[in-house]
Design an enzyme around this catalytic site. Structure first.
Site, PDB file in Angstrom:
ATOM      1  CG  ASN A 215      -1.680  -1.234   1.539  1.00  0.00           C
ATOM      2  OD1 ASN A 215      -3.087  -1.211   0.047  1.00  0.00           O
ATOM      3  ND2 ASN A 215      -1.878  -1.883   2.082  1.00  0.00           N
ATOM      4  CD  GLU A 216       5.157   1.440  -2.943  1.00  0.00           C
ATOM      5  OE1 GLU A 216       4.812   2.122  -1.855  1.00  0.00           O
ATOM      6  OE2 GLU A 216       5.497   0.677  -2.938  1.00  0.00           O
ATOM      7  N   PRO A 217       2.477   5.516  -0.512  1.00  0.00           N
ATOM      8  CG  PRO A 217       3.773   6.624  -0.792  1.00  0.00           C
ATOM      9  CD  PRO A 217       3.764   5.375  -1.178  1.00  0.00           C
TER      10      PRO A 217
ATOM     11  CB  SER B 130      -3.209   3.374   0.352  1.00  0.00           C
ATOM     12  OG  SER B 130      -2.056   2.687  -0.595  1.00  0.00           O
TER      13      SER B 130
ATOM     14  CB  THR C  21       8.458  -0.023  -3.855  1.00  0.00           C
ATOM     15  OG1 THR C  21       8.366   1.174  -3.333  1.00  0.00           O
ATOM     16  CG2 THR C  21       8.344  -1.668  -3.114  1.00  0.00           C
TER      17      THR C  21
END
Ligand code: F6R
Length: 641
Positions: free
Chosen positions: A165-167, A169, A184
């Protein structure tokens, strides 16, 4: 949902909004966590129930899994009642691929315990794109159908991601297909050989799916996690740092080592959150902080500076600012020496090293073949020039960090030279053909064959030898240890073994050094540097009864990542402009690492640039504290057992 009372109590001692348990090292924390999980598994067994574990991959949980495997093998812990759901998987990804999380989980856990394969769930990276959405819904439902997750393990990415869950999300996101952040993907290069090979997407459980777990452990090991961990536990809740949503969970704990906690307020500036037990080290930390914060040299700090910055405790204890200033100024002054091996015939009561013996036996341990010159090239040159008996020991072959085209070039050279001089033979031609075929046909994700790894290792040996000779060492003082833990042919290494420690011990026994220099990357939890250091610690422990050991001092330099903070430095060796140039030349001997080596990490600068900027920055910091002005400085910390 929010457990306000617990959080409030906690805030009295810190600014953390999630309880953080700090461990001396990743191993201690991992063992404790594994044992808590084992306890929960056994508890459920007693009640005749299943337990649902949410599992993570990556470097963070590796030691937890290792301990669970040990508990299974040696203490009869059964996994028959365990149901597992993994957080994520790259997309697209074939389950049997070496980089898949299926492969990871088998390698580190599932192949070694008695979990029923039917109970293992890992998002399927091979689902056709058209089916992904429905598949994700089914995955989410399956978790619910099993009664939800009892214990969820998490790591934290440098972007603040949990799962993938990347920035950006959102808080109630469910299992879904996501795009990976650039950072990532760069962090994942170590498992994929080349950045282009890293998938752009992944299937991940959502923040909402994770938040449904009954209890959550977030692990963070190493100083590369310090900044983001601080944001996650002290910062405001925001989708820009998805881990901050955990602040709303009623039963979450962070397990972190001291390196990952370096940026937490209670560690970095404890005087800002409460009363301190002042000791000399903490006073030094506070004074350096105050000087840098106010932009004033230490000797110009006033009582007002101290009281306006929550440090009036100190002025009360030491009477006034002047007394503290002079004390810390002197302490820092005494760390500076142009005589890293000790200054002969000088009063050494305030010097970092002993004057005697004037000529010391020294071993410089270098984890990779170029860490010696990158991290302490200036000191290396000085030690040799000042007449010490210096040995250098390259701990690993460094063979994975050589481009294929370099291996080809050297193999061709050998073959052409042999043919031209009439010394070519069938064996050489067979090897030549094998190497050339293997490199030509190599898929990017494949490991090198043994012959290629050897060639790559020899390339690095040649470079290391050139670097050490440039620093003035005779060949019989250059040692190649080829520690076995490193020789997997891929970035993931074996755990440290007895052989690794024995090799270090043998060299120490032979040289009986007065000084050892080693890469002190205590912060690097699983990487090569940490294992290399652990082997040295192991050797120190096993050799501690030897008479010569009482004169053996261990100096730690920092590897490629970052420097010691000023208050930690115990020896600062100035480097003149000319010496810096020579250091650069020694680094240039490592031709295979020039421009862009394989696995360069997220730093675009070449190694010589990183080294120079770092050494100049240390000198700049000393200068801004009001100490002498040098071109550059290398820094060391003494490790006392
Ligand atoms: C892994 C995962 C990721 C990692 C995170 C930290 O299943 O979901 O969120 O936990 O990227 O990775 P490491 O532990 O390698 O630092």
């Amino acid at each position: 949902m929010h457990n306000a009372t617990a959080t409030l109590k906690y805030q009295l001692k810190s600014l953390e909004k999630i309880p953080v348990k700090i461990w001396d090292d990743p191993k201690a924390g991992s063992l404790h966590l594994a044992r808590s999980i084992a306890l929960a598994i056994r508890q459920k067994q007693q009640d005749g129930e299943k337990i649902v574990l949410g599992l993570a991959t990556g470097s963070s949980p590796i030691q937890v899994y290792a301990e669970l495997v040990r508990l299974h093998k040696e203490e009869g812990l059964s996994f028959r009642n365990v149901v597992s759901f993994n957080l994520d998987e790259y997309y697209p990804m074939q389950p049997e691929a070496q980089q898949s999380y299926v492969h990871f989980m088998k390698e580190y856990l599932f192949d070694h315990v008695d979990i029923d394969p039917k109970n293992i769930h890992i998002p399927d990276g091979a689902v056709p794109m058209d089916d992904v959405e429905a598949y994700c819904e089914r995955y989410e439902k399956m978790i619910d159908d099993h009664g939800g997750i009892d214990i969820q393990l998490l790591g934290i990415g440098r972007t603040g991601h949990i799962g993938f869950n990347e920035p950006g999300s959102w808080e109630d996101s469910k299992t879904r297909l996501v795009r990976l952040d650039g950072i990532t993907r760069r962090d994942a290069v170590k498992d994929f050989n080349r950045e282009e090979e890293v998938p752009y997407r992944a299937i991940t459980m959502g923040i909402g799916s994770i938040m449904k777990a009954r209890s959550i452990y977030l692990m963070a090991w190493g100083s590369h996690k310090a900044q983001i961990l601080n944001e996650a536990v002290e910062g405001p809740i925001t989708p820009s740092v998805p881990a901050t949503f955990l602040q709303k969970h009623p039963n979450v704990k962070v397990y972190a080592d001291i390196a990952a906690c370096e940026e937490l307020t209670r560690i970095k500036t404890p005087w800002l959150v409460g009363m301190c037990n002042w000791n000399e080290d903490l006073v030094c930390k506070a004074v350096v902080w105050l000087s840098l914060k106010t932009g004033k040299p230490i000797l110009k700090l006033t009582d007002e500076d101290y009281s306006e910055n929550q440090l009036s405790d100190l002025t009360i204890e030491y009477d006034d600012a002047y007394n503290i200033n002079i004390r810390i100024f002197n302490r820092l002054q005494h760390t500076i020496t142009g005589w890293p091996g000790g200054k002969p015939n000088a009063d050494d009561s305030h010097r970092p090293e002993r004057a005697k013996p004037a000529k010391k036996r020294v071993i410089i341990f270098s984890p990779h073949p170029d860490d010696d010159v990158i991290s302490m090239g200036g000191t290396f040159l000085r030690l040799v020039e000042q007449g010490h008996d210096v040995h250098v020991a390259y701990q690993t072959s460094g063979n994975i960090a050589v481009h294929d085209h370099d291996a080809m070039r050297f193999m061709e050279f050998v073959q052409e030279y042999a043919a031209a001089t009439g010394i070519a033979n069938d064996t050489l031609s067979t090897v030549y053909q094998k190497v050339m075929d293997s490199l030509a046909q190599k898929q990017t994700k494949e490991n090198d064959i043994d012959e290629v790894r050897k060639i790559k290792g020899f390339i690095r040996r040649g470079e290391a030898r050139a670097g050490a000779r440039f620093c003035g060492l005779p060949d019989d003082h250059i040692h190649f240890l080829d520690m076995p833990f490193y020789e997997t042919g891929r970035t993931r290494k074996k755990p440290i073994g007895e052989d690794d420690v024995r090799i270090i011990m043998e060299l120490m026994e032979k040289v009986k050094p007065h000084q050892i220099y080693a890469a002190g990357d205590l912060a690097d939890p699983h990487g090569t540097h940490r294992v290399c250091l652990d082997a040295i610690f192991g050797a120190f422990r096993q050799l501690q009864e030897r008479a010569w050991m009482k004169d053996c001092w261990l100096w730690l330099y920092r590897g490629a990542w970052h420097e010691w903070s000023v208050d930690e430095i115990e020896m600062a060796v100035p480097i003149s402009p000319k010496q810096l140039e020579r250091k650069r030349k020694a680094i240039f001997m490592h031709q295979s690492q020039k421009d862009k080596p394989p696995f360069p990490g997220s730093d675009d600068r070449e190694f010589w640039q990183r080294a120079e900027q770092r050494n100049r920055e240390t000198a700049r910091l000393y200068r801004s504290l009001g100490l002498a002005e040098y071109e550059a400085m290398e820094a060391f910390r003494r490790w006392k057992f």
